[in-house]
Design a protein around this motif. Structure first.
Motif, PDB file in Angstrom:
ATOM      1  N   ARG B  28       0.953  -0.991   0.012  1.00  0.00           N
ATOM      2  CA  ARG B  28       0.055   0.001  -0.211  1.00  0.00           C
ATOM      3  C   ARG B  28       0.788   1.175   0.019  1.00  0.00           C
ATOM      4  O   ARG B  28       0.698   2.241  -0.447  1.00  0.00           O
ATOM      5  N   LEU B  31       2.527   1.763  -3.351  1.00  0.00           N
ATOM      6  CA  LEU B  31       1.158   2.275  -4.322  1.00  0.00           C
ATOM      7  C   LEU B  31       1.128   3.570  -4.319  1.00  0.00           C
ATOM      8  O   LEU B  31       0.948   4.321  -5.115  1.00  0.00           O
ATOM      9  N   ARG B  32       1.103   4.020  -3.067  1.00  0.00           N
ATOM     10  CA  ARG B  32       0.799   5.645  -2.950  1.00  0.00           C
ATOM     11  C   ARG B  32       2.000   6.387  -3.556  1.00  0.00           C
ATOM     12  O   ARG B  32       1.990   7.379  -3.906  1.00  0.00           O
ATOM     13  N   ARG B  35       2.223   5.144  -7.418  1.00  0.00           N
ATOM     14  CA  ARG B  35       0.906   5.477  -8.306  1.00  0.00           C
ATOM     15  C   ARG B  35       0.999   4.477  -9.388  1.00  0.00           C
ATOM     16  O   ARG B  35       0.539   4.959 -10.705  1.00  0.00           O
ATOM     17  N   GLU B 126       3.475  13.668  -2.552  1.00  0.00           N
ATOM     18  CA  GLU B 126       2.367  13.081  -2.325  1.00  0.00           C
ATOM     19  C   GLU B 126       1.929  13.128  -0.694  1.00  0.00           C
ATOM     20  O   GLU B 126       0.584  13.016  -0.600  1.00  0.00           O
ATOM     21  N   ALA B 128       2.826  15.370   1.626  1.00  0.00           N
ATOM     22  CA  ALA B 128       2.530  16.373   2.589  1.00  0.00           C
ATOM     23  C   ALA B 128       1.274  17.297   1.711  1.00  0.00           C
ATOM     24  O   ALA B 128       0.512  17.899   2.565  1.00  0.00           O
ATOM     25  N   LEU B 129       1.361  17.287   0.400  1.00  0.00           N
ATOM     26  CA  LEU B 129       0.401  18.175  -0.242  1.00  0.00           C
ATOM     27  C   LEU B 129      -0.817  17.378  -0.564  1.00  0.00           C
ATOM     28  O   LEU B 129      -1.828  18.032  -0.653  1.00  0.00           O
ATOM     29  N   ILE B 130      -0.756  16.098  -0.857  1.00  0.00           N
ATOM     30  CA  ILE B 130      -2.012  15.452  -1.438  1.00  0.00           C
ATOM     31  C   ILE B 130      -2.511  14.680  -0.026  1.00  0.00           C
ATOM     32  O   ILE B 130      -3.660  14.841   0.282  1.00  0.00           O
ATOM     33  N   GLU B 131      -1.620  14.010   0.438  1.00  0.00           N
ATOM     34  CA  GLU B 131      -2.457  13.234   1.655  1.00  0.00           C
ATOM     35  C   GLU B 131      -2.432  14.241   3.092  1.00  0.00           C
ATOM     36  O   GLU B 131      -3.015  13.600   3.941  1.00  0.00           O
ATOM     37  N   GLN B 132      -1.853  15.261   3.165  1.00  0.00           N
ATOM     38  CA  GLN B 132      -1.569  16.118   4.171  1.00  0.00           C
ATOM     39  C   GLN B 132      -1.258  15.549   5.513  1.00  0.00           C
ATOM     40  O   GLN B 132      -1.693  15.908   6.382  1.00  0.00           O
ATOM     41  N   MET B 157       5.923  22.738  -4.447  1.00  0.00           N
ATOM     42  CA  MET B 157       4.852  23.556  -4.536  1.00  0.00           C
ATOM     43  C   MET B 157       5.155  24.514  -5.781  1.00  0.00           C
ATOM     44  O   MET B 157       4.480  24.463  -6.902  1.00  0.00           O
TER      45      MET B 157
END
Lengths: 74, 171
Positions: B28, B31-32, B35, B126, B128-132, B157
């Motif tokens: 998992r 995969l994150r 992708r 991935e 920090a910005l997408i999954e926070q 960013m």
């Protein structure tokens, strides 16, 4: 054109690239891991193997007729 | 003797037991980061091969999961470096393409820009910005300092803004 704001970039990322959902491997990967382990841990030829190979090469250099005999026995 | 101690001593059965327990989590995670479902499969095999090779260096007193995640992050980084200039591969099946042509076009451009990120920045983007994720947790997962996470997130960013503009994405 005005620059993109941080918020706009984050919105686009989260909307277009959502976090991949929980996903499991399509098949059991253990056989592949085992195979990889066995490939990687194949022993190097021992010192005796290297000495025998050297002996064969030296024999062939000193006595080319031995090549025919060697090929016959292979 | 527990399974981690037996693994550290090179016991193959303990290794299989740890594989069964931790491979779904490693898969998992990969995969994150990458992708790509097929690549995540291949990388899971690679990661457990690296884990097997390094068994003697594993401290059984520490978390196997955290150690495996660190190794997986490095493997993902190596993979992203290799494929960075390769052709665009489809995103994992969990991210279906949008319905309309305009949305699909936007999706492709955002994804293309994202995939241009240098691998070190992409992994932080991935998380920090997408999954926070909190920066502390990212730092622990990747084995880097909190300030390095902050700096990479900021660089990612900026890189993305430039890439989005190059892709013709409007503000």
């Amino acid at each position: 054109m005005s620059p993109l704001s941080d918020e706009r970039v984050l919105r686009l990322l989260r909307a277009e690239l959502p976090v991949p959902e929980a996903h499991v491997a399509a098949t059991d990967l253990w056989p592949r891991v085992q195979s990889r382990v066995h490939q990687g841990s194949a022993p190097w030829p021992s010192a005796v193997d290297w000495m025998l190979a050297a002996l064969v090469v030296i024999s062939c250099v000193l006595s080319p007729s031995a090549i025919g005999m060697l090929l016959f026995h292979l | 003797m527990d399974v981690q101690e037996r693994f550290a001593r090179g016991d193959p059965e303990a290794f299989e037991q740890l594989f069964r327990q931790f491979s779904p989590e490693v898969h998992r995670w990969l995969l994150r980061l990458v992708r790509d479902a097929a690549a995540a499969d291949d990388l899971t095999v690679e990661v457990f091969w690296r884990i097997f090779k390094a068994h003697a260096r594993f401290d059984p007193g520490r978390s196997f999961g955290a150690w495996a995640r660190r190794i997986a992050s490095n493997a993902a980084l190596d993979h992203l470096r290799q494929v960075r200039r390769a052709r665009l591969r489809p995103v994992a099946a969990s991210s279906p393409p949008p319905e309309s042509a305009a949305r699909r076009d936007l999706h492709v451009r955002v994804e293309r820009a994202y995939r241009q990120l240098p691998p070190k920045l992409r992994i932080v983007a991935e998380l920090a910005l997408i999954e926070q994720w909190p920066h502390d947790e990212i730092a622990a997962a990747l084995g880097i300092s909190r300030s390095a996470v902050k700096s990479r997130a900021s660089r990612a960013m900026k890189y993305l803004k430039d890439a989005f503009v190059r892709e013709g994405i409007e503000p």
